[in-house]
Scaffold this motif. Structure first.
Motif, PDB file in Angstrom:
ATOM      1  N   LEU A 119     -15.440  -9.241 -44.286  1.00 58.10           N
ATOM      2  CA  LEU A 119     -16.399  -8.141 -44.325  1.00 58.10           C
ATOM      3  C   LEU A 119     -16.409  -7.381 -43.000  1.00 58.10           C
ATOM      4  CD1 LEU A 119     -19.327 -10.234 -45.841  1.00 58.10           C
ATOM      5  CD2 LEU A 119     -17.943  -8.567 -47.082  1.00 58.10           C
ATOM      6  N   ASN A 120     -16.738  -6.082 -43.066  1.00 56.78           N
ATOM      7  CA  ASN A 120     -16.898  -5.344 -41.828  1.00 56.78           C
ATOM      8  C   ASN A 120     -18.284  -5.610 -41.239  1.00 56.78           C
ATOM      9  OD1 ASN A 120     -18.801  -3.604 -43.014  1.00 56.78           O
ATOM     10  ND2 ASN A 120     -17.307  -1.989 -43.399  1.00 56.78           N
ATOM     11  N   THR A 121     -18.619  -4.927 -40.149  1.00 59.09           N
ATOM     12  CA  THR A 121     -19.851  -5.246 -39.434  1.00 59.09           C
ATOM     13  C   THR A 121     -21.091  -5.045 -40.290  1.00 59.09           C
ATOM     14  OG1 THR A 121     -18.741  -4.494 -37.418  1.00 59.09           O
ATOM     15  CG2 THR A 121     -21.106  -4.846 -37.282  1.00 59.09           C
ATOM     16  N   ARG A 122     -21.226  -3.870 -40.885  1.00 62.92           N
ATOM     17  CA  ARG A 122     -22.398  -3.609 -41.714  1.00 62.92           C
ATOM     18  C   ARG A 122     -22.463  -4.563 -42.903  1.00 62.92           C
ATOM     19  NH1 ARG A 122     -22.433   2.496 -43.277  1.00 62.92           N
ATOM     20  NH2 ARG A 122     -23.656   1.609 -45.001  1.00 62.92           N
ATOM     21  N   ALA A 151     -26.614 -13.576 -33.831  1.00 62.01           N
ATOM     22  CA  ALA A 151     -27.073 -13.057 -32.535  1.00 62.01           C
ATOM     23  C   ALA A 151     -26.030 -12.213 -31.825  1.00 62.01           C
ATOM     24  CB  ALA A 151     -27.497 -14.226 -31.641  1.00 62.01           C
ATOM     25  N   GLY A 152     -25.042 -11.717 -32.546  1.00 61.19           N
ATOM     26  CA  GLY A 152     -24.044 -10.862 -31.929  1.00 61.19           C
ATOM     27  C   GLY A 152     -22.914 -10.575 -32.893  1.00 61.19           C
ATOM     28  N   ASN A 153     -22.215  -9.470 -32.684  1.00 58.29           N
ATOM     29  CA  ASN A 153     -21.046  -9.144 -33.497  1.00 58.29           C
ATOM     30  C   ASN A 153     -20.183  -8.169 -32.708  1.00 58.29           C
ATOM     31  OD1 ASN A 153     -19.319  -7.805 -35.609  1.00 58.29           O
ATOM     32  ND2 ASN A 153     -20.455  -9.215 -36.906  1.00 58.29           N
ATOM     33  N   THR A 154     -18.901  -8.462 -32.627  1.00 56.46           N
ATOM     34  CA  THR A 154     -18.010  -7.625 -31.813  1.00 56.46           C
ATOM     35  C   THR A 154     -17.546  -6.375 -32.548  1.00 56.46           C
ATOM     36  OG1 THR A 154     -15.956  -8.673 -32.557  1.00 56.46           O
ATOM     37  CG2 THR A 154     -17.112  -9.693 -30.684  1.00 56.46           C
ATOM     38  N   GLY A 155     -17.737  -6.329 -33.878  1.00 53.90           N
ATOM     39  CA  GLY A 155     -17.090  -5.292 -34.662  1.00 53.90           C
ATOM     40  C   GLY A 155     -15.625  -5.642 -34.842  1.00 53.90           C
ATOM     41  N   ALA A 156     -14.859  -4.723 -35.436  1.00 52.78           N
ATOM     42  CA  ALA A 156     -13.441  -4.983 -35.707  1.00 52.78           C
ATOM     43  C   ALA A 156     -12.685  -5.225 -34.403  1.00 52.78           C
ATOM     44  CB  ALA A 156     -12.831  -3.808 -36.465  1.00 52.78           C
ATOM     45  N   GLN A 157     -11.890  -6.278 -34.397  1.00 56.35           N
ATOM     46  CA  GLN A 157     -11.145  -6.640 -33.194  1.00 56.35           C
ATOM     47  C   GLN A 157      -9.694  -6.163 -33.277  1.00 56.35           C
ATOM     48  OE1 GLN A 157     -11.626 -10.702 -31.956  1.00 56.35           O
ATOM     49  NE2 GLN A 157     -13.869 -10.601 -32.024  1.00 56.35           N
ATOM     50  N   MET A 158      -9.010  -6.308 -32.169  1.00 56.72           N
ATOM     51  CA  MET A 158      -7.599  -5.946 -32.092  1.00 56.72           C
ATOM     52  C   MET A 158      -6.733  -7.152 -32.477  1.00 56.72           C
ATOM     53  SD  MET A 158      -7.129  -2.748 -31.231  1.00 56.72           S
ATOM     54  CE  MET A 158      -5.581  -2.534 -30.338  1.00 56.72           C
ATOM     55  N   GLY A 159      -5.445  -6.865 -32.708  1.00 55.83           N
ATOM     56  CA  GLY A 159      -4.539  -7.908 -33.166  1.00 55.83           C
ATOM     57  C   GLY A 159      -3.877  -8.709 -32.061  1.00 55.83           C
ATOM     58  N   ALA A 231       1.507  -9.164 -20.777  1.00 59.02           N
ATOM     59  CA  ALA A 231       2.095  -8.899 -22.090  1.00 59.02           C
ATOM     60  C   ALA A 231       2.090  -7.391 -22.311  1.00 59.02           C
ATOM     61  CB  ALA A 231       1.325  -9.617 -23.198  1.00 59.02           C
ATOM     62  N   GLN A 232       3.158  -6.864 -22.902  1.00 55.96           N
ATOM     63  CA  GLN A 232       3.336  -5.411 -22.982  1.00 55.96           C
ATOM     64  C   GLN A 232       2.805  -4.813 -24.280  1.00 55.96           C
ATOM     65  OE1 GLN A 232       7.448  -4.284 -22.737  1.00 55.96           O
ATOM     66  NE2 GLN A 232       7.030  -2.078 -22.766  1.00 55.96           N
ATOM     67  N   TYR A 233       2.939  -5.544 -25.393  1.00 55.50           N
ATOM     68  CA  TYR A 233       2.665  -4.963 -26.701  1.00 55.50           C
ATOM     69  C   TYR A 233       1.276  -5.359 -27.192  1.00 55.50           C
ATOM     70  CZ  TYR A 233       7.670  -4.130 -26.571  1.00 55.50           C
ATOM     71  OH  TYR A 233       8.921  -3.711 -26.187  1.00 55.50           O
ATOM     72  N   TYR A 234       0.531  -4.349 -27.595  1.00 61.13           N
ATOM     73  CA  TYR A 234      -0.862  -4.533 -28.021  1.00 61.13           C
ATOM     74  C   TYR A 234      -0.967  -4.103 -29.486  1.00 61.13           C
ATOM     75  CZ  TYR A 234      -5.968  -4.619 -27.134  1.00 61.13           C
ATOM     76  OH  TYR A 234      -7.316  -4.914 -27.118  1.00 61.13           O
ATOM     77  N   TYR A 235      -1.261  -5.084 -30.358  1.00 60.05           N
ATOM     78  CA  TYR A 235      -1.215  -4.829 -31.794  1.00 60.05           C
ATOM     79  C   TYR A 235      -2.607  -4.664 -32.410  1.00 60.05           C
ATOM     80  CZ  TYR A 235       3.777  -5.231 -32.511  1.00 60.05           C
ATOM     81  OH  TYR A 235       5.123  -4.988 -32.499  1.00 60.05           O
ATOM     82  N   TYR A 236      -2.608  -3.973 -33.529  1.00 55.33           N
ATOM     83  CA  TYR A 236      -3.821  -3.786 -34.331  1.00 55.33           C
ATOM     84  C   TYR A 236      -3.420  -3.807 -35.802  1.00 55.33           C
ATOM     85  CZ  TYR A 236      -2.252   1.069 -34.998  1.00 55.33           C
ATOM     86  OH  TYR A 236      -1.524   2.182 -35.318  1.00 55.33           O
ATOM     87  N   PRO A 237      -4.353  -4.072 -36.732  1.00 52.88           N
ATOM     88  CA  PRO A 237      -5.740  -4.514 -36.495  1.00 52.88           C
ATOM     89  C   PRO A 237      -5.821  -6.034 -36.408  1.00 52.88           C
ATOM     90  CG  PRO A 237      -5.410  -4.198 -38.847  1.00 52.88           C
ATOM     91  CD  PRO A 237      -4.089  -3.866 -38.187  1.00 52.88           C
ATOM     92  N   GLU A 241     -10.321 -11.073 -37.725  1.00 58.05           N
ATOM     93  CA  GLU A 241     -11.666 -10.924 -37.173  1.00 58.05           C
ATOM     94  C   GLU A 241     -12.149  -9.491 -37.381  1.00 58.05           C
ATOM     95  OE1 GLU A 241     -12.267 -13.983 -33.584  1.00 58.05           O
ATOM     96  OE2 GLU A 241     -10.589 -12.615 -33.268  1.00 58.05           O
ATOM     97  N   TYR A 242     -12.444  -9.174 -38.631  1.00 56.70           N
ATOM     98  CA  TYR A 242     -12.912  -7.829 -38.957  1.00 56.70           C
ATOM     99  C   TYR A 242     -14.285  -7.597 -38.330  1.00 56.70           C
ATOM    100  CZ  TYR A 242     -13.091  -3.701 -42.061  1.00 56.70           C
ATOM    101  OH  TYR A 242     -13.133  -2.431 -42.565  1.00 56.70           O
ATOM    102  N   ALA A 243     -15.132  -8.616 -38.329  1.00 59.37           N
ATOM    103  CA  ALA A 243     -16.480  -8.454 -37.756  1.00 59.37           C
ATOM    104  C   ALA A 243     -17.106  -9.826 -37.535  1.00 59.37           C
ATOM    105  CB  ALA A 243     -17.361  -7.619 -38.677  1.00 59.37           C
ATOM    106  N   PRO A 244     -16.619 -10.587 -36.541  1.00 58.57           N
ATOM    107  CA  PRO A 244     -17.142 -11.941 -36.341  1.00 58.57           C
ATOM    108  C   PRO A 244     -18.588 -11.957 -35.856  1.00 58.57           C
ATOM    109  CG  PRO A 244     -15.625 -11.342 -34.591  1.00 58.57           C
ATOM    110  CD  PRO A 244     -15.546 -10.264 -35.607  1.00 58.57           C
ATOM    111  N   SER A 245     -19.405 -12.715 -36.557  1.00 54.55           N
ATOM    112  CA  SER A 245     -20.817 -12.854 -36.193  1.00 54.55           C
ATOM    113  C   SER A 245     -20.966 -14.046 -35.260  1.00 54.55           C
ATOM    114  CB  SER A 245     -21.659 -13.053 -37.455  1.00 54.55           C
ATOM    115  OG  SER A 245     -23.032 -13.101 -37.138  1.00 54.55           O
TER     116      SER A 245
END
Length: 365
Positions: A119-122, A151-159, A231-237, A241-245
């Motif tokens: 699930l996403n954050t909302r 008590a917290g949520n990061t929202g969608a994270q990076m890969g 590390a050079q390469y930064y991946y998404y999504p 961890e779409y929205a970890p609580s």
């Protein structure tokens, strides 16, 4: 106005004023309580650890200083991945941590936190607080000796960060990757060597080559931890961890002994922190991502065949876990039913407009 009426009003006013002056303030009317709260996050991460401080401040403000919570960063009082153990055992009164760190104790602990392709954050907040999520997961927490409060949520994270490009599923074979929760189990099915490492220990492991890649949260925190230097390469999504609580896990006996008014205040502070965190990340991540790219970071999206392979692997994993754990199967079925309803609704009302705006913005640019 007659004399008697004037005397009556004067007496009433005096009595009211006396009653107000005699009312004790909250701090003197309620017991003074001191709790300790270790967390799983380093102080350098001023949004993850900052949420702990936010909760402590709000609880103190709302009780006029009568209820104080002393916060500790990862490793100061308890190791990063042993916070639930300490809270459940009563070594401390509460701890700030993520349920998916402890799936070895009970696979169901991941469900109120996050699972891959979830699930996403909302939607997460909706399921937990309006879709019965907290009620159905209460037994899972109680078995660990705690009450879990979102008590917290990061929202969608990076890969995550990689030393080499990921072009296809074959590139995952033998890759040593730091990842938490069931994302690691999904990737293991595709040949990845998954490792769970606490936040403070990720950079040195990546720098020394103990691991080939690592995921954490997103641009703001990842920049602070310096992953772009090793590390050079930064991946998404970050599909795992779409929205970890993140939970405030309170020792069950300490919670039951807490005055009802304090319980309500504690819940309110945690709810504030839950929404404070993704709002702050949404503000801080865009400029951080621009800085990372400007410094040489190579931004990449996971190839579609890799994403689809991971999705199929995740569904297979959930069936396997459910076959061995009836409670996980039951909770996951409730969760998945809610997810499908949310996806159908978001496709109509949210995603359609978001997709249009993305295209329109590109054309305008």
């Amino acid at each position: 106005m007659g004399t008697n009426r004037r005397n009556f009003l004067a007496a009433g006013a005096t009595g009211t004023a006396g009653a107000v002056l005699a009312t004790p303030n909250l701090a003197s009317a309620q017991p003074r309580i001191r709790w300790r709260c270790p967390g799983s996050f380093p102080k350098s991460l001023d949004t993850l650890y900052g949420a702990q401080e936010f909760i402590a401040r709000r609880v103190s403000e709302m009780t006029e200083g009568a209820f104080q919570i002393q916060m500790f960063a990862a490793g100061e009082l308890v190791p990063a991945l042993q916070v639930l153990d300490a809270a459940g055992a009563g070594t401390v009164e509460c701890g700030y941590t993520s349920g998916y760190y402890y799936i070895g104790k009970d696979p169901s602990l991941a469900l109120p936190c996050t699972i891959p392709f979830g699930l996403n954050t909302r939607q997460t907040w909706s399921w937990l607080n309006h879709g019965g999520g907290r009620q159905i997961c209460a037994e899972v927490y109680r078995d660990q000796g705690v009450v879990g409060i979102p008590a917290g949520n990061t929202g969608a994270q990076m890969g995550g960060w990689f030393r080499k490009e990921i072009r296809n599923v074959g590139d995952l074979q033998g890759l040593k990757f730091r990842i938490a929760g069931y994302g690691g189990a999904v990737l293991q099915k595709l040949g990845v060597v998954a490792q769970q490492i606490g936040g403070p220990d990720i950079y040195p492991a990546l720098e020394r080559g103990v691991i080939d890649g690592a995921e954490w949260v997103g641009p703001y925190d990842d920049e602070k931890l310096g992953f772009n230097r090793v590390a050079q390469y930064y991946y998404y999504p970050g599909w795992w961890e779409y929205a970890p609580s993140i939970d405030m896990m309170v020792n069950a006996q300490a919670w039951d002994a807490l005055p009802k008014q304090y319980q309500a205040i504690f819940e309110a502070a945690c709810a504030e922190a839950w929404h404070w965190m993704p709002g702050r990340y949404d503000s801080l991540n865009p400029p951080a991502l621009r800085r990372l790219i400007a410094s040489g970071t190579q931004l990449r999206g996971f190839p579609r065949d890799v994403m689809l392979a991971c999705y199929r692997s995740a569904q297979e994993l959930y069936r396997e876990i459910g076959d061995g754990n009836p409670r996980f199967k039951r909770i996951h079925a409730e969760w998945d039913k809610y997810r499908l309803d949310q996806e159908a609704w978001f496709r109509v009302a949210e995603d359609s407009l978001a997709n249009l705006l993305a295209v329109a913005t590109q054309q305008r640019g």
